[in-house]
Design a protein around this motif. Sequence first.
Motif, short mmCIF file in Angstrom:
data_model
loop_
_atom_site.label_atom_id
_atom_site.label_comp_id
_atom_site.label_asym_id
_atom_site.label_seq_id
_atom_site.Cartn_x
_atom_site.Cartn_y
_atom_site.Cartn_z
N LEU A 298 7.86 1.51 -28.05
CA LEU A 298 8.90 1.48 -29.07
C LEU A 298 9.87 0.33 -28.82
CD1 LEU A 298 10.00 3.01 -31.55
CD2 LEU A 298 11.38 4.37 -29.97
N PHE A 299 10.08 -0.51 -29.83
CA PHE A 299 11.03 -1.62 -29.82
C PHE A 299 10.65 -2.78 -28.90
CE2 PHE A 299 14.12 1.95 -30.81
CZ PHE A 299 14.07 1.72 -32.17
N PHE A 300 9.42 -2.80 -28.38
CA PHE A 300 9.06 -3.88 -27.46
C PHE A 300 8.74 -5.16 -28.25
CE2 PHE A 300 6.11 -6.45 -24.96
CZ PHE A 300 6.87 -6.60 -23.81
N ARG A 301 9.24 -6.28 -27.74
CA ARG A 301 8.96 -7.60 -28.32
C ARG A 301 8.43 -8.49 -27.22
NH1 ARG A 301 14.69 -8.33 -31.55
NH2 ARG A 301 14.25 -6.96 -33.31
N ALA A 302 7.24 -9.04 -27.44
CA ALA A 302 6.57 -9.81 -26.38
C ALA A 302 6.91 -11.29 -26.42
CB ALA A 302 5.05 -9.64 -26.49
N THR A 309 11.65 -5.42 -35.89
CA THR A 309 12.37 -4.36 -35.19
C THR A 309 11.70 -3.97 -33.88
OG1 THR A 309 11.10 -2.68 -36.37
CG2 THR A 309 13.18 -3.37 -37.36
N GLY A 310 10.46 -4.42 -33.66
CA GLY A 310 9.72 -3.95 -32.50
C GLY A 310 9.06 -2.62 -32.76
N LEU A 311 8.98 -2.24 -34.05
CA LEU A 311 8.37 -0.96 -34.42
C LEU A 311 6.89 -1.10 -34.78
CD1 LEU A 311 11.01 0.84 -36.67
CD2 LEU A 311 9.93 1.78 -34.63
N LEU A 313 3.79 -2.36 -33.81
CA LEU A 313 2.63 -1.91 -33.03
C LEU A 313 2.82 -0.50 -32.49
CD1 LEU A 313 1.55 -5.15 -31.13
CD2 LEU A 313 0.53 -4.09 -33.15
N PHE A 314 4.07 -0.08 -32.30
CA PHE A 314 4.32 1.33 -31.96
C PHE A 314 3.82 2.22 -33.10
CE2 PHE A 314 7.00 5.05 -32.66
CZ PHE A 314 6.84 5.72 -31.45
N ILE A 315 4.12 1.83 -34.34
CA ILE A 315 3.68 2.59 -35.51
C ILE A 315 2.15 2.60 -35.59
CG2 ILE A 315 3.64 2.60 -38.03
CD1 ILE A 315 6.55 1.61 -37.92
N VAL A 316 1.52 1.47 -35.28
CA VAL A 316 0.05 1.39 -35.30
C VAL A 316 -0.55 2.43 -34.37
CG1 VAL A 316 -1.93 -0.02 -34.57
CG2 VAL A 316 -0.15 -1.02 -36.02
N LYS A 317 -0.09 2.46 -33.13
CA LYS A 317 -0.64 3.39 -32.14
C LYS A 317 -0.35 4.84 -32.50
CE LYS A 317 -1.24 3.69 -27.13
NZ LYS A 317 -1.53 5.09 -27.02
N ASP A 318 0.89 5.10 -32.92
CA ASP A 318 1.28 6.46 -33.29
C ASP A 318 0.50 6.95 -34.50
OD1 ASP A 318 2.98 8.74 -32.79
OD2 ASP A 318 4.10 8.21 -34.58
N THR A 319 0.30 6.07 -35.47
CA THR A 319 -0.46 6.42 -36.67
C THR A 319 -1.91 6.74 -36.33
OG1 THR A 319 0.94 5.01 -38.05
CG2 THR A 319 -1.21 5.61 -38.94
N LEU A 320 -2.52 5.91 -35.48
CA LEU A 320 -3.92 6.14 -35.10
C LEU A 320 -4.07 7.42 -34.30
CD1 LEU A 320 -4.95 2.48 -34.28
CD2 LEU A 320 -5.88 3.92 -36.09
N GLU A 321 -3.11 7.77 -33.49
CA GLU A 321 -3.17 9.04 -32.75
C GLU A 321 -3.18 10.21 -33.73
OE1 GLU A 321 0.07 8.92 -30.04
OE2 GLU A 321 -1.00 7.68 -28.56
N ARG A 322 -2.41 10.11 -34.80
CA ARG A 322 -2.39 11.18 -35.80
C ARG A 322 -3.70 11.26 -36.57
NH1 ARG A 322 3.11 12.89 -36.58
NH2 ARG A 322 4.46 11.60 -35.29
N LEU A 323 -4.40 10.13 -36.66
CA LEU A 323 -5.72 10.10 -37.32
C LEU A 323 -6.84 10.37 -36.32
CD1 LEU A 323 -5.27 6.93 -39.58
CD2 LEU A 323 -5.21 9.33 -40.30
N GLU A 324 -6.46 10.67 -35.06
CA GLU A 324 -7.41 10.90 -33.96
C GLU A 324 -8.27 9.65 -33.72
OE1 GLU A 324 -9.57 14.51 -34.53
OE2 GLU A 324 -7.77 15.73 -34.71
#
Length: 354
Positions: A298-302, A309-311, A313-324
């Motif tokens: 969350l909020f990481f910027r490389a 916002t740094g959101l 790729l966090f959203i990508v991972k969280d979304t995929l977890e919800r889709l299993e």
Amino acid sequence: MDWGEGLFRELVEHSEDIHIVADRGLIIRYVSSSVAKILGIEPVSLLGRNIREFIQREKFENLTTHLHEGTGKFTHEFMLPGADAQMVYFDVSASQLLDRQEFTGVIFKLNDITEKKLREDELIRSNRQLDQVIYKTTHDLKAPVMSALGLVKIAEMVPDGEKDQYISMIKKSLLRLDSFIEEMNDFYRNEKLAVQREKVSIEQLLLEEWDNLKNLYPDNTVDVFWDVHEDCEWHSDRLRVKTVVTNILSNAIKYMDLQKQNRFIKIAARVTEEFCDISFEDNGIGIDPLYQEKIFDLFFRATDRSQGTGLGLFIVKDTLERLEGEVKVVSNQGQGTTFHVRIPNQIHQSVGVG
């Protein structure tokens, strides 16, 4: 075995809770069979052992003090490793066994509260994340707004022939603001909306999202190569898949290597009965090896080039977890990055997933 003892066993053996009977020395004399299902322990293996072995020292001292003082029912919460090696949370109550008012033993009742505990932990985590998001985004949203307002003020004072360059700069600030708002919408939808099941054409979705993004970044020219195969129907949550695709593709555009003449993005997808596999390969600036494990935080910027916002790729991972589903990244700094996404095909699942 008398009638009372038989009734007791009948009641506890049909209970989902674990019941333990110990003598006045807290040596276990009886354990209900539910302990095998919940903790993976055979009841007979516990007979003759002291309760002290299973309770932390501080809690054991509280228990013994309570029993000696006879102050009613003792309740406490603790956890034990379960049959699947995951921790199981219990609400434990202990009551005295009395015979003619004389203390003869203890009955322990272990109520499995794992689901409740996990829901509470998830609620705490979500609230903490929400606090972070609200604080961070309200801070970050001010920058493009103040920038646009400042540029408007300047544009009002310059000659007509110079206004176009300021209008272009104002547009960039507003597009940045729009990107922030869209990320917040993605975060909210992913947190609050139930997972849906619908027919999705991955080819159509990819083409639509690319058309939208290339209009947002007209100055970033790049060659796009397509390799999409839909061998069967694919069912998933279209809105969440769109969120994943948009965030990964927009990153590929944002982090192009402007020093390279032949910039490219290769998009490949294949749908089977089991999965939809999608890969996004680019020859952009790549990701520093030091940061590759953190890019989904969350909020990481490389990189300093990041203006979001740094959101994302966090959203990508969280979304995929919800889709299993899952996401993997392979990147070489200075050479490019490839994201591999795998999402299960829900074609054979009943409607109302999640």
